[in-house]
Design a protein around this motif. Structure first.
Motif, PDB file in Angstrom:
ATOM      1  N   THR A 170      33.100  45.065  33.321  1.00  0.00           N
ATOM      2  CA  THR A 170      33.768  43.775  33.450  1.00  0.00           C
ATOM      3  C   THR A 170      32.740  42.666  33.579  1.00  0.00           C
ATOM      4  OG1 THR A 170      33.888  43.938  35.857  1.00  0.00           O
ATOM      5  CG2 THR A 170      35.725  44.850  34.609  1.00  0.00           C
ATOM      6  N   ASN A 174      35.026  37.978  36.139  1.00  0.00           N
ATOM      7  CA  ASN A 174      36.368  38.570  36.049  1.00  0.00           C
ATOM      8  C   ASN A 174      36.316  40.038  36.461  1.00  0.00           C
ATOM      9  OD1 ASN A 174      39.134  38.724  35.525  1.00  0.00           O
ATOM     10  ND2 ASN A 174      38.806  39.278  33.369  1.00  0.00           N
ATOM     11  N   LYS A 175      35.800  40.297  37.654  1.00  0.00           N
ATOM     12  CA  LYS A 175      35.688  41.663  38.152  1.00  0.00           C
ATOM     13  C   LYS A 175      37.076  42.205  38.497  1.00  0.00           C
ATOM     14  CE  LYS A 175      31.107  40.748  40.244  1.00  0.00           C
ATOM     15  NZ  LYS A 175      31.107  39.278  40.435  1.00  0.00           N
ATOM     16  N   GLN A 176      37.236  43.516  38.336  1.00  0.00           N
ATOM     17  CA  GLN A 176      38.544  44.135  38.514  1.00  0.00           C
ATOM     18  C   GLN A 176      38.458  45.319  39.473  1.00  0.00           C
ATOM     19  OE1 GLN A 176      41.349  42.784  36.930  1.00  0.00           O
ATOM     20  NE2 GLN A 176      39.875  41.185  36.357  1.00  0.00           N
ATOM     21  N   SER A 185      38.696  37.942  41.641  1.00  0.00           N
ATOM     22  CA  SER A 185      37.950  38.463  40.497  1.00  0.00           C
ATOM     23  C   SER A 185      36.628  37.757  40.284  1.00  0.00           C
ATOM     24  CB  SER A 185      38.800  38.356  39.233  1.00  0.00           C
ATOM     25  OG  SER A 185      39.128  36.999  38.960  1.00  0.00           O
TER      26      SER A 185
END
Length: 525
Positions: A170, A174-176, A185
């Protein structure tokens, strides 16, 4: 707000107790570990840090003074933690407002709520034979130490999927995963700290479960490669982990960040930063300037002290930076030594099989011994250093500080750099022998000396060693020493002097020149 470090009242109460007594006592009378026992220590980080090519002094506080007592280490450790969060990992938030879940013989579920946001994840469980409750080892991502040996030793395996907590692949904005569902995110916290947070929440659930299946106070963690990086961070950032066992962790794991750029073939800092968001976002400022870091991984090794630490490395793959790993381990072992826990750290890179993440026979016995000592509480084998001649770092090149002799009581700070005196224990009892083993390479060597008691127990020992001409010791572990060249006398430390009849312990040292031909005699009484 997301990422705040609001601490529940219970954690603050426990921290207050720690400040007064130095420990929290459980109903059984044993010291109960907490996630971060220095949470109450006041830490003020400066806006900028001086640059140094050498490894920072782990015993020097932010204000420039050095700690003088073992009790001082608690708040010095908290300084290192906050420096590491600021520059390497990103912030690992404290326990959220609500953590619930279930524990069974096959599964652990976790439900987390904080500031109106919620997330859930789970972990599998494999129990050993016998009757529980059992100690347990988190195996990160399914790659770690030999799980058959772990279970045969009497510990359960907790299969932890870190990707459910923080996904790879990612972008940083915009980390998930479960962690980022809670903290956003765009959080600047990297995957390693997020993965560590996930294990901490599983431990919260284990503590709430009452210990009917798994013991929350007898937990270890292991992982290999990227999951070795994770295992190391988990042990660094949660003091409830009794035994940390990273394998072939490479850049962003154990290897000293300052040393990596000079190690041929190792994964570069920029490459590791760009490969995955393992590091926190702030590390981008240091990928080309590790000398600007106010902290390095040897201090993270020290953060694990005095708990069990078993570092396993592969010297056959340059990418894994095992030479830089040995530098961090040797320097971090100085913290263990200062705290009187030199026997609690093991480093092993002297292996024959170069396959990445292989299950190696050389590691099987120390794995069993570490599980027995730190999880089952039935063993007492001292830690050992087995550094491969292929990837042996020289600590003398990387430090300009000495290791202090820390007192047992409250200390005062001093701006001066102390020397490293040793107080030998007067040997007494029966006879002993000393066996010498040397790993030699061009220009340097590592010597391991095994001390064995004779037919009667001993309460202390001294080894008189004659080094070959030109040989010079640069660092040593598990023993005090009288000098660096020629005839050197090594004395036991507080934890490895008493040996039962036939029992053995080991100490070692690294040096320059030629170590082959060293002779040693053990003296008692």
């Amino acid at each position: 707000m997301p990422g705040s470090r609001i601490r529940p009242a219970l954690v603050l109460l426990m921290a207050t107790l720690l400040a007064v007594t130095g420990m929290v006592t459980a109903a059984s009378g044993a010291a109960a570990a907490v996630e971060d026992d220095g949470a109450d220590c006041p830490v003020s980080l400066p806006g900028s840090f001086p640059s140094t090519a050498k490894l920072p002094d782990p015993f020097k506080k932010i204000d420039g003074t050095r700690i003088t007592s073992k009790s001082d280490w608690r708040c010095r450790r908290e300084e290192i933690r906050k420096l590491a969060e600021r520059t390497i990992y990103g912030q690992k938030p404290a326990k959220p407002a609500t953590v619930t879940g279930t524990v069974s013989a096959t599964n652990i579920t976790v439900n987390v709520s904080e500031n109106g946001r919620s997330a859930s994840f789970s972990a599998g469980v494999q129990l050993p034979s016998g009757t529980g409750p059992f100690p347990a080892v988190f195996v990160v991502g399914g790659f770690g130490a030999d799980t058959a040996t772990i279970r045969a030793s009497g510990a359960a395996v907790i299969s932890y999927d870190p990707l459910a907590v923080g996904k790879e692949g990612t972008p940083r904005n915009n980390k998930q995963g479960a962690f980022y569902s809670i903290y956003g995110s765009s959080s600047s916290t990297g995957l390693l700290a997020a993965w560590a947070w996930g294990v901490s929440r599983i431990i919260d659930v284990l503590e709430r479960s009452g210990g009917q299946v798994l013991k929350a106070d007898a937990l270890g963690v292991t992982g290999c490669s990227r999951y070795g990086k994770s295992a190391f961070a988990i042990g660094v950032l949660d003091q409830r982990i009794a035994l940390t066992m990273p394998i072939e962790s490479g850049t962003a794991g154990v290897p000293a960040l300052r040393a990596i750029p000079g190690e041929s073939g190792s994964q570069g800092l920029s490459n590791a930063y760009g490969e995955q968001p393992w590091f926190g976002d702030a590390f981008s400022a240091y990928t080309g300037n590790p000398a600007g870091l106010p902290v390095d991984t040897h201090e993270l090794v020290g953060m694990v002290a005095p708990r069990g630490l078993f570092i396993m490395e592969n010297p056959h793959i340059d990418w894994l930076a095992a030479r830089s790993g040995s530098v961090a381990a040797l320097a971090g072992a100085e913290v263990y030594q200062a705290l009187g826990a030199g026997g609690n750290i093991t480093y092993w890179s002297d292996v024959q099989d170069g396959t990445h993440c292989a299950s190696r026979p050389e590691w099987r016995t120390p794995l069993q011994q570490n599980i027995q000592k730190f999880l089952l509480k039935t063993g007492s084998a001292p830690g050992v250093f087995r550094i491969s001649a292929k990837k042996a770092g020289n600590l003398a090149e990387w430090r300009d500080w000495t290791t202090p002799t820390l007192t047992d009581g409250p200390g005062t700070t001093t701006p001066t750099t102390p020397t490293t005196p040793t107080t030998p224990t007067t040997p007494s009892g029966g006879a002993c022998t000393a066996a010498v083993s040397v790993n030699q390479w061009t220009g340097g060597f590592v010597t391991t000396i095994r001390v064995t008691a004779g037919a009667a127990p001993i309460t202390g020992w001294t080894v008189a060693a004659d080094l070959p001409t030109g040989a010079a010791i640069t660092s040593a572990w598990n023993a005090g020493r009288s000098g660096d060249t020629g005839a050197v006398r090594f004395t036991n430390t507080g934890f490895n002097g008493a040996l039962a009849a036939g029992q053995s312990t080991e100490f070692g040292y690294q040096g320059t020149g030629t170590g082959t031909g060293t002779t040693a005699t053990c003296i008692t009484g």
